[in-house]
Structures are given as structure tokens and as C-alpha cells.
Design a protein around this motif. Structure first.
Motif, PDB file in Angstrom:
ATOM      1  N   GLY A  27      -0.114   2.327  -4.157  1.00 28.05           N
ATOM      2  CA  GLY A  27       0.565   1.130  -4.151  1.00 28.05           C
ATOM      3  C   GLY A  27       1.380   0.793  -5.273  1.00 28.05           C
ATOM      4  N   CYS A  28       0.578   0.543  -6.223  1.00 26.34           N
ATOM      5  CA  CYS A  28       0.939   0.072  -7.529  1.00 26.34           C
ATOM      6  C   CYS A  28       2.116   1.248  -8.054  1.00 26.34           C
ATOM      7  N   CYS A  29       1.652   2.291  -8.252  1.00 25.53           N
ATOM      8  CA  CYS A  29       2.655   3.389  -9.004  1.00 25.53           C
ATOM      9  C   CYS A  29       3.812   3.465  -8.141  1.00 25.53           C
ATOM     10  N   GLY A  30       3.610   3.545  -6.820  1.00 28.28           N
ATOM     11  CA  GLY A  30       5.009   3.904  -5.741  1.00 28.28           C
ATOM     12  C   GLY A  30       5.731   2.687  -5.894  1.00 28.28           C
ATOM     13  N   ALA A  31       5.309   1.539  -6.045  1.00 27.38           N
ATOM     14  CA  ALA A  31       5.904   0.329  -6.191  1.00 27.38           C
ATOM     15  C   ALA A  31       6.646   0.208  -7.517  1.00 27.38           C
ATOM     16  N   VAL A  32       6.077   0.336  -8.430  1.00 28.20           N
ATOM     17  CA  VAL A  32       6.684   0.109  -9.841  1.00 28.20           C
ATOM     18  C   VAL A  32       7.660   1.275 -10.283  1.00 28.20           C
ATOM     19  N   ARG A  33       7.292   2.579 -10.043  1.00 29.49           N
ATOM     20  CA  ARG A  33       7.995   3.651 -10.235  1.00 29.49           C
ATOM     21  C   ARG A  33       9.268   4.019  -9.315  1.00 29.49           C
ATOM     22  N   GLU A  34       8.946   3.233  -7.792  1.00 31.51           N
ATOM     23  CA  GLU A  34      10.129   3.535  -6.916  1.00 31.51           C
ATOM     24  C   GLU A  34       9.962   4.918  -6.559  1.00 31.51           C
ATOM     25  N   ASN A  35       8.657   5.582  -6.442  1.00 32.22           N
ATOM     26  CA  ASN A  35       8.552   6.941  -6.166  1.00 32.22           C
ATOM     27  C   ASN A  35       8.490   7.061  -4.712  1.00 32.22           C
ATOM     28  N   LYS A  36       9.202   7.968  -4.144  1.00 30.44           N
ATOM     29  CA  LYS A  36       9.342   8.036  -2.714  1.00 30.44           C
ATOM     30  C   LYS A  36       7.772   8.678  -2.387  1.00 30.44           C
ATOM     31  N   MET A  65       4.222  -6.031  -3.350  1.00 27.87           N
ATOM     32  CA  MET A  65       3.412  -4.767  -3.327  1.00 27.87           C
ATOM     33  C   MET A  65       2.618  -4.630  -4.413  1.00 27.87           C
ATOM     34  N   PHE A  66       3.054  -4.724  -5.550  1.00 28.02           N
ATOM     35  CA  PHE A  66       2.472  -4.360  -6.963  1.00 28.02           C
ATOM     36  C   PHE A  66       1.254  -5.342  -6.917  1.00 28.02           C
ATOM     37  N   VAL A  67       1.346  -6.715  -6.876  1.00 29.76           N
ATOM     38  CA  VAL A  67       0.344  -7.841  -6.831  1.00 29.76           C
ATOM     39  C   VAL A  67      -0.727  -7.293  -5.907  1.00 29.76           C
ATOM     40  N   LEU A  68      -0.371  -7.284  -4.903  1.00 27.06           N
ATOM     41  CA  LEU A  68      -1.481  -7.038  -3.664  1.00 27.06           C
ATOM     42  C   LEU A  68      -2.172  -5.814  -4.189  1.00 27.06           C
ATOM     43  N   ASN A  69      -1.475  -4.672  -4.378  1.00 27.64           N
ATOM     44  CA  ASN A  69      -2.257  -3.388  -4.613  1.00 27.64           C
ATOM     45  C   ASN A  69      -3.162  -3.545  -5.893  1.00 27.64           C
ATOM     46  N   PHE A  96       1.755  -5.317   7.019  1.00 22.49           N
ATOM     47  CA  PHE A  96       2.769  -5.852   5.860  1.00 22.49           C
ATOM     48  C   PHE A  96       2.943  -4.886   4.748  1.00 22.49           C
ATOM     49  N   ALA A  97       1.596  -4.280   4.260  1.00 24.30           N
ATOM     50  CA  ALA A  97       1.750  -3.293   3.276  1.00 24.30           C
ATOM     51  C   ALA A  97       2.652  -1.791   3.846  1.00 24.30           C
ATOM     52  N   MET A  98       2.356  -1.464   5.116  1.00 22.27           N
ATOM     53  CA  MET A  98       3.205  -0.523   5.571  1.00 22.27           C
ATOM     54  C   MET A  98       4.501  -0.673   5.670  1.00 22.27           C
ATOM     55  N   ILE A  99       4.893  -2.032   6.166  1.00 20.73           N
ATOM     56  CA  ILE A  99       6.265  -2.189   6.298  1.00 20.73           C
ATOM     57  C   ILE A  99       6.936  -2.379   5.189  1.00 20.73           C
ATOM     58  N   CYS A 141      11.877  -8.378  -4.484  1.00 24.19           N
ATOM     59  CA  CYS A 141      10.719  -9.183  -3.785  1.00 24.19           C
ATOM     60  C   CYS A 141       9.396  -8.626  -3.398  1.00 24.19           C
ATOM     61  N   MET A 142       9.824  -7.594  -2.451  1.00 20.99           N
ATOM     62  CA  MET A 142       8.867  -6.557  -1.800  1.00 20.99           C
ATOM     63  C   MET A 142       8.139  -5.827  -2.722  1.00 20.99           C
ATOM     64  N   LYS A 143       8.953  -5.301  -3.833  1.00 16.71           N
ATOM     65  CA  LYS A 143       8.368  -4.432  -4.802  1.00 16.71           C
ATOM     66  C   LYS A 143       7.193  -5.130  -5.633  1.00 16.71           C
TER      67      LYS A 143
END
Length: 258
Positions: free
Chosen positions: A82-91, A23-27, A245-248, A18-20
């Protein structure tokens, strides 16, 4: 007990998913906004129809284009990370996104603190002192004078308190000599904009009331923006809340990625 562990892990996985997506939509919207600002700034700089020459001739507009490019580039990068980090789950991308958001948050906090500390510089007396000391009339190469001219034309006002301010403006009086009591930016226009036609330039410069904006800019601007103070405050609080919220979310995803 053995069944609780898989159930807990499943719930954690659902929360992270859900967070993922949130975060993708927001960014994604931040990314689109940055791309639009960046595209607009680039278009103004390379436009072959002559708009670039107009911007280059006006220092304020020229500075504004660079501010537009900087804001667009920052939002574009912010949304992309934000988009790429959320979708790719890249640390790595999530960490960069977190650090960039933190820098923006700290910059906004610093600006708010400085605005509070130097709020006494926004008084009527301060602006009057600066205007009478630094104003140079229709000299658009001087950023201070160009800013005041734009403000007076846009808001249909004259000086800080009124036309009488220019009787004490030493540099303005020295440059104009006896050519006019007030600058051309104080003259009434139809419509009241930079493209508007002056009702009577000669009589305005002589200080005749029918062709002159008599009200001071301090009062006009204060009345204009008074209704938007609460809206600006609400938007500021909203932006700060979104950033927190984005940082959390970024840190939760960062820790949840195996």
C-alpha cells in the motif's frame, strides 16, 4: 467552457493527491504493526534466554507463535504494498494491494458466515459433551486438554458447568484412577494465574470447596466477554470499512495514474 476542463482536471488531481497521502498514512501504520508482530514472533523463536524452550514445550504457545508470525508477515506485506504503491504511483503494486485486501476481506466474510452457521456448536451442551469425552487431565501434549487447563487457570473456573463435569469425564477418570476428583487446573491459586501458588493441592483434588474453583467456565467466560461484544462488533465494522475504503482508494489511484 474551455476553462472548465483544466479546472476539473486540477480538482481531480487534488483528489487523487489527497487519496494518495491518506492511503500512505493508513498503510504506514499497518506496516509498522506488521513489523512489530513479525519482530516479536522472530524474537520468541530465536531468543537465547530459554523462552524458546518454554514455547516449544507448550503446543498452544508454539501454535500461537506461528499465528503471530503469519499475521505479522501478512500485515507487513499488506502495508508495504500500500505504501509503495501510493508513493511510487505504481499500478502493479496497487493492483497487488487491491487483490490482497480483497482476499483478506473475503476471508473475514467467510469466517463471519461460518460463525453464524455453526453458532449452535457454541452451546453449553456442546462444550460439556466435548469435555467429558476428550479431556485428559494434566496432559499438556494434548491440545484440547492443554487449552482447557489454560482456560480454567486463567479464568479461575472448573469444567463447563462446574467440578461435577469431571465425574462424567471417562478418559480423565481412567487416566487419574483414584488420584483426584478434579484436575489440578481447577484448584485455587494465589494469585489466580499459572505462576500462582496452589492453596492446597491435596485437599483441592479431593474436591473440598475452600480450595477449589466451583464456578463453571461457560458462565464465567460469558459474563467476562459480555461487555466486550459491542466493542468487538464496532471494531469489526471499522476494520471492514477501512478495507473497503482502501480498495476504493487503490482503484481510484490505479485508474488515475497516466
Amino acid at each position: 467552457m474551455p476553462e472548465e476542463l483544466p479546472r476539473r482536471r486540477a480538482m481531480e488531481g487534488d483528489c487523487l493527491s489527497c487519496m494518495k497521502y491518506l492511503m500512505f498514512v493508513l498503510n504506514f501504520f499497518i506496516f509498522l504493526g506488521g513489523a512489530c508482530l513479525l519482530g516479536l514472533g522472530i524474537w520468541v523463536m530465536v531468543d537465547p534466554t530459554g523462552f524458546r524452550e518454554i514455547v516449544a514445550a507448550k503446543p498452544l504457545l508454539f501454535t500461537g507463535v506461528y499465528v503471530l508470525l503469519a499475521m505479522g508477515g501478512l500485515l507487513f506485506l499488506h502495508g508495504f504494498l500500500g505504501c509503495c504503491g501510493a508513493v511510487r504511483e505504481n499500478k502493479c503494486l496497487l493492483l497487488l494491494f487491491f487483490l490482497l485486501t480483497l482476499l483478506i476481506f473475503l476471508a473475514e466474510l467467510s469466517a463471519a458466515i461460518l460463525a453464524f452457521i455453526f453458532r449452535e456448536n457454541l452451546t453449553r451442551e456442546f462444550f460439556t459433551k466435548e469435555l467429558t469425552k476428550r479431556y485428559q487431565g494434566d496432559n499438556d501434549t494434548d491440545v484440547f486438554s492443554a487449552t482447557w487447563n489454560s482456560v480454567m487457570i486463567t479464568f479461575g473456573c472448573c469444567g463447563v458447568n462446574g467440578p461435577e463435569d469431571f465425574k462424567l469425564a471417562s478418559v480423565f477418570r481412567l487416566l487419574t484412577l483414584d488420584s483426584g476428583e478434579v484436575p489440578e487446573a481447577c484448584c485455587r491459586r494465589e494469585p489466580q494465574s499459572r505462576e500462582g501458588v496452589l492453596l492446597s493441592r491435596e485437599e483441592c483434588l479431593q474436591g473440598k470447596g475452600l480450595f477449589l474453583n466451583k464456578q463453571g467456565c461457560y458462565t464465567v467466560i460469558l459474563n467476562t466477554f459480555e461487555n466486550y461484544v459491542y466493542l468487538a462488533g464496532a471494531l469489526g465494522i471499522g476494520v471492514v470499512a477501512i478495507e473497503l475504503f482502501a480498495m476504493i482508494f487503490a482503484m481510484c489511484l490505479f485508474r488515475g495514474i497516466q
